[in-house]
Enzyme design. Sequence first.
Site, PDB file in Angstrom:
ATOM      1  N   GLU A   1      38.105  52.963  37.056  1.00  0.00           N
ATOM      2  CA  GLU A   1      36.865  52.835  37.809  1.00  0.00           C
ATOM      3  C   GLU A   1      37.122  52.529  39.277  1.00  0.00           C
ATOM      4  O   GLU A   1      38.223  52.137  39.671  1.00  0.00           O
ATOM      5  CB  GLU A   1      35.981  51.761  37.188  1.00  0.00           C
ATOM      6  CG  GLU A   1      36.554  50.367  37.230  1.00  0.00           C
ATOM      7  CD  GLU A   1      35.656  49.386  36.469  1.00  0.00           C
ATOM      8  OE1 GLU A   1      35.836  49.260  35.250  1.00  0.00           O
ATOM      9  OE2 GLU A   1      34.788  48.771  37.099  1.00  0.00           O
TER      10      GLU A   1
ATOM     11  N   CYS B   1      37.013  50.925  46.973  1.00  0.00           N
ATOM     12  CA  CYS B   1      37.918  50.095  46.185  1.00  0.00           C
ATOM     13  C   CYS B   1      38.559  50.981  45.124  1.00  0.00           C
ATOM     14  O   CYS B   1      37.854  51.629  44.353  1.00  0.00           O
ATOM     15  CB  CYS B   1      37.083  48.980  45.547  1.00  0.00           C
ATOM     16  SG  CYS B   1      38.000  47.947  44.422  1.00  0.00           S
TER      17      CYS B   1
ATOM     18  N   CYS C   1      44.828  37.525  34.106  1.00  0.00           N
ATOM     19  CA  CYS C   1      43.937  36.521  34.707  1.00  0.00           C
ATOM     20  C   CYS C   1      42.711  36.322  33.817  1.00  0.00           C
ATOM     21  O   CYS C   1      42.100  37.284  33.350  1.00  0.00           O
ATOM     22  CB  CYS C   1      43.507  36.956  36.111  1.00  0.00           C
ATOM     23  SG  CYS C   1      44.884  37.119  37.256  1.00  0.00           S
TER      24      CYS C   1
ATOM     25  N   CYS D   1      39.166  37.991  34.637  1.00  0.00           N
ATOM     26  CA  CYS D   1      39.141  39.400  35.034  1.00  0.00           C
ATOM     27  C   CYS D   1      38.994  40.324  33.837  1.00  0.00           C
ATOM     28  O   CYS D   1      39.688  40.161  32.833  1.00  0.00           O
ATOM     29  CB  CYS D   1      40.419  39.725  35.793  1.00  0.00           C
ATOM     30  SG  CYS D   1      40.470  41.416  36.392  1.00  0.00           S
TER      31      CYS D   1
ATOM     32  N   CYS E   1      35.889  43.751  38.736  1.00  0.00           N
ATOM     33  CA  CYS E   1      36.982  44.611  38.286  1.00  0.00           C
ATOM     34  C   CYS E   1      36.938  44.870  36.797  1.00  0.00           C
ATOM     35  O   CYS E   1      36.948  43.949  36.001  1.00  0.00           O
ATOM     36  CB  CYS E   1      38.319  43.911  38.496  1.00  0.00           C
ATOM     37  SG  CYS E   1      38.640  43.550  40.152  1.00  0.00           S
TER      38      CYS E   1
HETATM   39  N1  SAH Z   1      45.507  42.522  40.958  1.00  0.00           N
HETATM   40  C1  SAH Z   1      45.098  42.340  42.306  1.00  0.00           C
HETATM   41  C2  SAH Z   1      43.898  43.170  42.735  1.00  0.00           C
HETATM   42  C3  SAH Z   1      42.753  43.363  41.794  1.00  0.00           C
HETATM   43  S1  SAH Z   1      41.388  42.331  41.720  1.00  0.00           S
HETATM   44  C4  SAH Z   1      44.839  40.871  42.572  1.00  0.00           C
HETATM   45  O1  SAH Z   1      44.977  40.078  41.673  1.00  0.00           O
HETATM   46  O2  SAH Z   1      44.574  40.521  43.713  1.00  0.00           O
HETATM   47  C5  SAH Z   1      40.598  42.077  43.223  1.00  0.00           C
HETATM   48  C6  SAH Z   1      40.093  40.658  43.346  1.00  0.00           C
HETATM   49  O3  SAH Z   1      39.003  40.366  42.444  1.00  0.00           O
HETATM   50  C7  SAH Z   1      41.154  39.623  43.044  1.00  0.00           C
HETATM   51  O4  SAH Z   1      41.073  38.616  44.000  1.00  0.00           O
HETATM   52  C8  SAH Z   1      40.735  39.122  41.677  1.00  0.00           C
HETATM   53  O5  SAH Z   1      41.272  37.859  41.424  1.00  0.00           O
HETATM   54  C9  SAH Z   1      39.247  39.134  41.813  1.00  0.00           C
HETATM   55  N2  SAH Z   1      38.482  39.124  40.551  1.00  0.00           N
HETATM   56  C10 SAH Z   1      38.810  39.651  39.373  1.00  0.00           C
HETATM   57  N3  SAH Z   1      37.845  39.435  38.468  1.00  0.00           N
HETATM   58  C11 SAH Z   1      36.880  38.770  39.114  1.00  0.00           C
HETATM   59  C12 SAH Z   1      35.603  38.255  38.730  1.00  0.00           C
HETATM   60  N4  SAH Z   1      35.156  38.407  37.480  1.00  0.00           N
HETATM   61  N5  SAH Z   1      34.861  37.623  39.654  1.00  0.00           N
HETATM   62  C13 SAH Z   1      35.311  37.472  40.914  1.00  0.00           C
HETATM   63  N6  SAH Z   1      36.490  37.934  41.338  1.00  0.00           N
HETATM   64  C14 SAH Z   1      37.270  38.559  40.445  1.00  0.00           C
END
Ligand code: SAH
Length: 345
Positions: A89, A102, A113, A116, A335
């Site tokens: 996506e 993005c 994480c 996520c 994400c």
């Molecule tokens: N893997 C990379 C990039 C992908 S995510 C990273 O970790 O930076 C892009 C951003 O969105 C990251 O800062 C991630 O921690 C954040 N993110 C992921 N899921 C999220 C959520 N449910 N709410 C807010 N931020 C989120």
Amino acid sequence: MKEILQNYNFDELKALVAEMGEKPFRAKQLFSGIMRGHNISDIPALPKAFTSRLLERFEDCAIEIVQTLTSSDGTEKYLFRLADGNIIEGVLMKYKYGNTQCVSTQVGCRMGCKFCASTLGGLVRNLSSGEILSQVLKVNALHGGTPEKRAVTNVVLMGSGEPLDNYENVVKFIRDMAAEGGINISPRNVSLSTCGLVPRMYDLAEEGLPVNLTVSLHNVSDGERARTMPIAKRYTIAEILDACSNYFNKTGRRYIFEYSLIEGENADISHARALIALLKGRPCHVNLIRLNEVKERKLMAASENMAHEFLKTLTEGGISATLRRRTGADIGGACGQLRASYLKG
Ligand code: SAH
């Protein structure tokens, strides 16, 4: 699945065309067609016989937009299907200064994480450089953009996947996207977000690519950070900050920290104060965002009030910070949310 032509830069296309015994100017036609987001069979002016020979070796369509959702704030979210059927996506956010796309760098993610959605099913596979590039080419074309007049002006590597876990392909993508005569988006307009793969942050500083480095920090102590980010057991915040300093020294570019505010995890005023102590005097910026709540996860967003208090504390403490709106929250902006619900459905 066959290879895709989008993995080839102009020089590589020239070599391919020579190897296939075609006239050199065909490389230019291929390059131009690809950069306009065409499938091979849609590239104008190619002899039929050459097209057929290409299709024996390459996928006609590297990536296809299978669904577009539009948010009330104008943000668009896309589901793409790759040639092997995998789904990824992406998002296009519209700002006054331009359109930021993005992109995803992997199918799934193995970083784990806890907040996520991208990592729910683990890592399926890396995307090739051309699959990452094709996301931009398709969305640019969708919006009537061309290489001469781009509809996509900025790119953030913040979709599914950990870009530094797919290092070589991501670096090739950034270079190929910057190529003159191509879509020509400068690394200065690219932000790469990492959960903090420290050795790769050092490698990136050596590439001579002035991309904006963004680190997902999300906490101020290693112990608390490890509760939501398993990578925190591998690399400490101190190591991350050293790698950021090195990045600044090598590239002259200030770096950014992502900090998603999660109730009961990282959003107290004590966290804001500790963050000030950690970052004071550094050439950095903090992007705050309230957690996008993910159905499959128990974590809750900090309240609007807490978020504003957090921002105020940081700003008064001399830290450059902004609280981002949650663009596209009504269409599964976080994400991996859209892909997760698509795969389920
Ligand atoms: N893997 C990379 C990039 C992908 S995510 C990273 O970790 O930076 C892009 C951003 O969105 C990251 O800062 C991630 O921690 C954040 N993110 C992921 N899921 C999220 C959520 N449910 N709410 C807010 N931020 C989120």
